[in-house]
Design an enzyme around this catalytic site. Structure first.
Site, short mmCIF file in Angstrom:
data_model
loop_
_atom_site.label_atom_id
_atom_site.label_comp_id
_atom_site.label_asym_id
_atom_site.label_seq_id
_atom_site.Cartn_x
_atom_site.Cartn_y
_atom_site.Cartn_z
CB SER A 40 35.03 22.40 43.95
OG SER A 40 34.26 23.00 42.92
CG ASP A 41 37.65 19.01 38.65
OD1 ASP A 41 37.41 19.86 37.78
OD2 ASP A 41 38.38 18.03 38.45
CB ALA A 42 33.95 21.74 36.40
CB ALA B 131 33.55 17.98 42.16
#
Length: 964
Positions: free
Chosen positions: A239-241, A243
């Site tokens: 995952s993106d930070a 998100a």
């Protein structure tokens, strides 16, 4: 190896088998803990801690000094797959070397970014390779192959592609939704990811913050339906930070975090990057979801198995070092490669004979970036540094090169006197002593935020330390640099100091705005959102309720005057303009215009006025609209920020020591009026990128000139039903060695089936070659016929190559085509669109609509994008001998009714009323009889009035028709 080692320790076994063995030895709590970015050690099994995520976009980032290569868009401008593969290999080896001395350095590298550069105002334009999916996929494949290494089972690093999917805006990036219709998805967006994944060099992907068709990317069904079908190894999704938390917070897609976390895990997210190093929040959410029955242990196991398989491939669980643990750091080879990459990234935009520069020439190098070597958010700290001024002085001699920055020199008067930096005078370095040259090599983070330096103060009379270099970066955003060479910055204690080597950081603390107030200005600090004030203890940002100080700006020297003076005394002027990658266009911030900042526009005009022999070098992370400069100046060049060897590389190209051979990886438009809306992802409908743009660009995709000339001849094109083979001969017809990028484009000329918009031409192959004067080379391209000539047939939901005639062109850019041929493709023509059940999202044209989520997990529907009525058009529908009823499947969350109007062929419109269903995902079926049943083949037009979601429509048997 020892026979008493468990199977998961055996590097001879396949990664999946090792992962399965280890998975069976872990408790549920241990497995859940591995879902967080920072997976803890399992001491009872001898497992080390592991974290996903090491930034390595163009060198190892955030972990201290490392070799810094050109920005990604600069690597894209090389159009050189082999070079980029070697850069990836060097970066991978530096990752290994840095990890050997610092275990915080990760082997799971989050690079490269393969988002297409659809819109040049995207703040992260510097991170992508190209607006074209073929070029992006080719460069990404090369970089990931270098990062991964060549061993069949052991990976040097594990590359993760960013950002899945259709991510090209920073404005409202966590709440905006990209409306991506099927043709754009399959023809434009997916190929950029599919190419490197199929090549077997990618360990996984990172979903983007935004939503696509109303659904967060971290829930994308395409992760399983597309991505994980493209290769035979386990792909990890990181995952993106932050998100995962967005799903229930800013996006409000779920009512609570446990439901959101469970949905993301089921959709295919394996590693949760959230709450920094504190894994307790995510693990608690997963355990809560398990307790509520939202997840099963099998869902956790599927994710952990993929993560363990990646760790096995990296050798993380091996008892001994193995192949591809080879480490190298700041070697002579890496330094030479950084320079070679910077040289090959330079693009010659225009040249009326001014270049290359003659020996013995007197050069004035001027401009705000003339003595800069800028880094960006994803750069490592510099080990070496070369600015254009450095490079030109080294090449032509310090006595032959003069310099004028062009910043305005100002004093700031405020109540009580003049704002002054008391800490250091001219010529001193970061701590007030020593060699000033050393300060340029410092990591900006070493100075930014320092509180041991004295704050700026007010003195009654102008004094040393009271003069500042003011640069307006556009949009009124300023930086101020003190006489000591450091930028004014605000630390956590709120005081203003000359403490930053360069602007930077996640929140830039070195930018200001002068806001008119009475007869002076208030100085607004952008980082804190507060005005500056002055007091006995020094200058600082104002506290709540406190007024800002009013400043008067006294100009000591205008930048144009300094540039003009330097230009008058030189044979040739090189103006270096561009951007600072931390200001006005970066992650979290899109640009607002293609225009060059006014201050920099004035500088090149002043230089040309004083000396017509002026070249403009644009050093930037993105394109500019510089039509006036193109018309007025004899030479223009562009290079992305070129890393540690940027200055030496530029000087080599200007001198003709290295032939210019870079090519533009994206269209340079003539003005802002040529651009679509920032959030308009429909490249077909908005007629954007070189594929569909109908206007005249300033510089076209693939453009780049040389100091020599090339001819093309002997073109042949053929296919065997599977592969399109194209051959041509390229010859250097000039007097200098030169690089040519041979570009292959294809286009549909006349094909069977419905008349649908196709690209003007599409890149299908490229090859960068170097030829001596008089030399020639045959270049051959062999590309899959289906990929080159096909399109997504929305009427039948499949990839199709329509029979007919196709153009095959080769040349030096998308508009400079030197030789062409045609090929014919046989086969059965696509039939009319079946009308029994039509997905609303499979339209051919639309007006005023947006694609939205059919349900939380999968599927697309169509909704009006605003308050006005919207329209869909479905071409070439096969109505047959007449259908007497029509069916609409739709949902309306709001009270009241909406209306769907259908007009089939030349028949009368039919109105269907959609009642409120109370929920956006609760669909109802509405049927109506057709008073004039359509026959044969024709178009279907659908008008939407009011708020609703249209899922499907279709034509049926008269016995099933019911008026509604």
């Amino acid at each position: 190896m020892s026979t008493d080692q468990p199977p998961f320790r055996d590097p001879r076994l396949p990664a999946r088998e090792r992962a399965d063995d280890l998975l069976g030895r872990l408790t549920l709590d241990e497995r859940v803990a591995m879902l967080h970015q920072f997976a803890p050690a399992v001491e009872r099994l001898g497992l080390p801690a592991f974290r996903t995520g090491q930034e390595a976009l163009h060198g190892v980032a955030w972990m201290g000094p490392a070799t810094v290569f050109p920005q990604a868009v600069g690597l894209g401008a090389t159009w050189n797959d082999d070079l980029v593969r070697r850069v990836g290999e060097a970066v991978g080896r530096e990752v290994r070397a840095m990890r050997a001395r610092d275990p915080r350095v990760g082997l799971n590298v989050w690079a490269p970014t393969v988002n297409l550069l659809r819109h040049p105002l995207w703040g992260r334009n510097e991170e992508g390779y190209s607006e074209d999916p073929h070029l992006t996929a080719a460069i990404a494949t090369a970089y990931t192959r270098g990062l991964r290494g060549d061993h069949p089972t052991r990976w040097r690093t594990a590359p993760v592609l960013k950002h899945w999917l259709s991510h090209n805006n920073e404005t409202d990036r966590d709440t905006s939704s990209a409306s991506v219709r099927p043709r754009v998805l399959h023809e434009y967006e997916l190929p950029a990811f599919r190419g490197p994944v199929r090549a077997g060099a990618v360990a996984g992907v990172m979903p983007a913050y935004n939503l696509v068709n109303g659904r967060p990317n971290h829930l994308s069904p395409l992760l399983s339906e597309q991505l994980r079908t493209w290769c035979d190894h386990d792909l990890v999704v990181c995952s993106d930070a932050g998100a995962p938390s967005n799903l229930a917070d800013s996006q409000a897609y779920f009512a609570d975090h446990e439901e959101a976390t469970a949905a993301a895990l089921r959709a295919g997210v394996d590693s949760f990057t959230d709450h920094g190093e504190d894994s307790s929040v995510i693990t608690a959410r997963v355990r809560g979801a398990l307790d509520r029955g939202l997840l099963e242990e099998a869902d956790v196991d599927a994710a952990v198995r993929r993560l363990l398989a990646m760790r096995c491939a990296l050798g993380d669980l091996d008892p001994e070092p193995g192949p591809q643990d080879d480490a190298a750091f700041d070697t002579a080879g890496h330094r030479a490669l950084a320079r070679e990459a910077a040289e090959q990234a330079v693009v010659l935009l225009k040249n009326d004979g001014l270049l290359p520069l003659a020996e013995g020439v007197r050069v004035a190098v001027v401009g705000l970036l003339a003595d800069e070597c800028k880094l960006d958010w994803y750069s490592g700290a510099l080990l070496h540094r070369s600015t254009p001024l450095d490079g030109l002085r080294e090449r032509f001699g310090a006595d032959r090169v003069t310099f004028a920055e062009g910043a305005d020199r100002v004093r700031l008067r405020c109540p009580g006197g003049w704002l002054t930096d008391p800490g250091t005078g001219p010529g001193k370095d970061g701590d007030g002593t020593g060699d000033p040259a050393a300060a340029g090599a410092l990591d900006p983070a070493l100075l930014r935020g320092r509180t041991d330096l004295p704050p700026l103060e007010v003195r009654a009379e102008p004094a040393a330390g009271g003069e500042f270099a003011l640069v307006d970066w556009g949009g009124g955003v300023l930086t101020l640099r003190a006489e000591c060479g450091r930028y004014l910055s605000v630390a956590d204690d709120g005081f203003l100091r000359a403490s930053a080597d360069q602007p930077g950081g996640w929140i830039v603390q070195e930018t200001f705005e002068l806001r008119p107030h009475g007869e002076g200005y208030l100085l607004w600090h952008r980082g804190t959102g507060r005005y500056l004030t002055v007091a006995a203890d020094g200058a600082r940002v104002a506290a709540d309720g406190e007024e800002g100080a009013v400043f008067a700006v006294e100009t000591v020297e205008r930048g144009e005057d300094a540039v003009r003076a330097a230009a008058e005394d030189a044979d040739v002027v090189v103006v270096v303009a561009g951007n600072d990658p931390h200001i006005n266009g970066r992650e979290t911030e899109d640009r607002t215009t293609l225009a060059l900042p006014p201050q920099q526009d004035r500088l090149w005009r002043a230089a040309r006025e004083a000396n017509p022999r002026t070249a403009l070098v644009l050093t930037s992370a993105y394109p500019y609209a510089v039509g006036d400069a193109d018309a007025a100046l004899p030479a223009l060049l562009w290079t992305a920020h070129g890393g540690q060897a940027a200055g030496a590389a530029l000087a080599a190209v200007l001198a003709g020591d290295v032939p210019p051979g870079g090519r533009l990886p994206q269209t340079w438009y003539a003005s802002d009026a040529d651009l679509p809306g920032l959030l308009d992802y429909d490249v077909i409908g908005s007629r954007t990128t070189y594929l569909y743009f109908d206007g005249t660009p300033l510089y076209p995709f693939g453009h780049g000139l040389s100091y020599t000339s090339f001819s093309y001849g002997g073109l042949t094109a053929s296919h065997d039903g599977r592969t399109l083979t194209v051959r041509c001969t390229v010859a250097n017809t000039g007097e200098q060695t030169g690089d040519e990028v041979v570009q292959l484009y294809v286009r549909a000329v006349e094909t069977a089936g419905p008349d649908l918009p196709r690209p003007h031409r599409a890149l299908a192959g490229h090859r960068r070659i170097r030829l001596a004067p008089g030399a020639s080379r045959e270049v051959e391209f062999a590309v899959p016929l289906s990929e080159a000539l096909g399109f997504w047939d929305v009427a039948h939901g499949r990839w199709t190559v329509a029979p007919g005639t196709y153009g095959v062109d080769v040349g030096a850019s998308s508009t400079d085509l030197r030789a062409g041929a045609t090929v014919r493709v046989g086969g059965e023509a696509p039939g009319p669109r079946p009308v029994g059940s039509i997905r609303a999202a499979d339209y051919d044209e639309q007006r005023g609509t947006a694609l939205v989520d059919l349900g939380r997990e999968r599927g697309d529907a169509v909704a009006p994008a605003g308050e006005e009525e919207a329209e869909l058009v479905f071409r070439d529908c096969g109505f047959g001998s007449g259908t007497a009823s029509v069916t609409v499947e739709a949902a309306r969350e709001e009270p009241g009714e909406a209306v769907v109007v259908l007009r089939a062929g030349d028949g009368a419109p039919v109105h269907l009323t959609v009642p409120s269903t109370g929920d956006r995902y609760a669909y109802t079926t509405v049927r109506a009889a057709l008073p004039e049943p359509p026959e044969g083949t024709g178009d279907l037009r659908v008008t939407l009035r009011g708020s609703l979601r249209l899922a499907r429509l279709g034509f049926g048997d008269p016995s099933s028709a019911e008026s509604s």
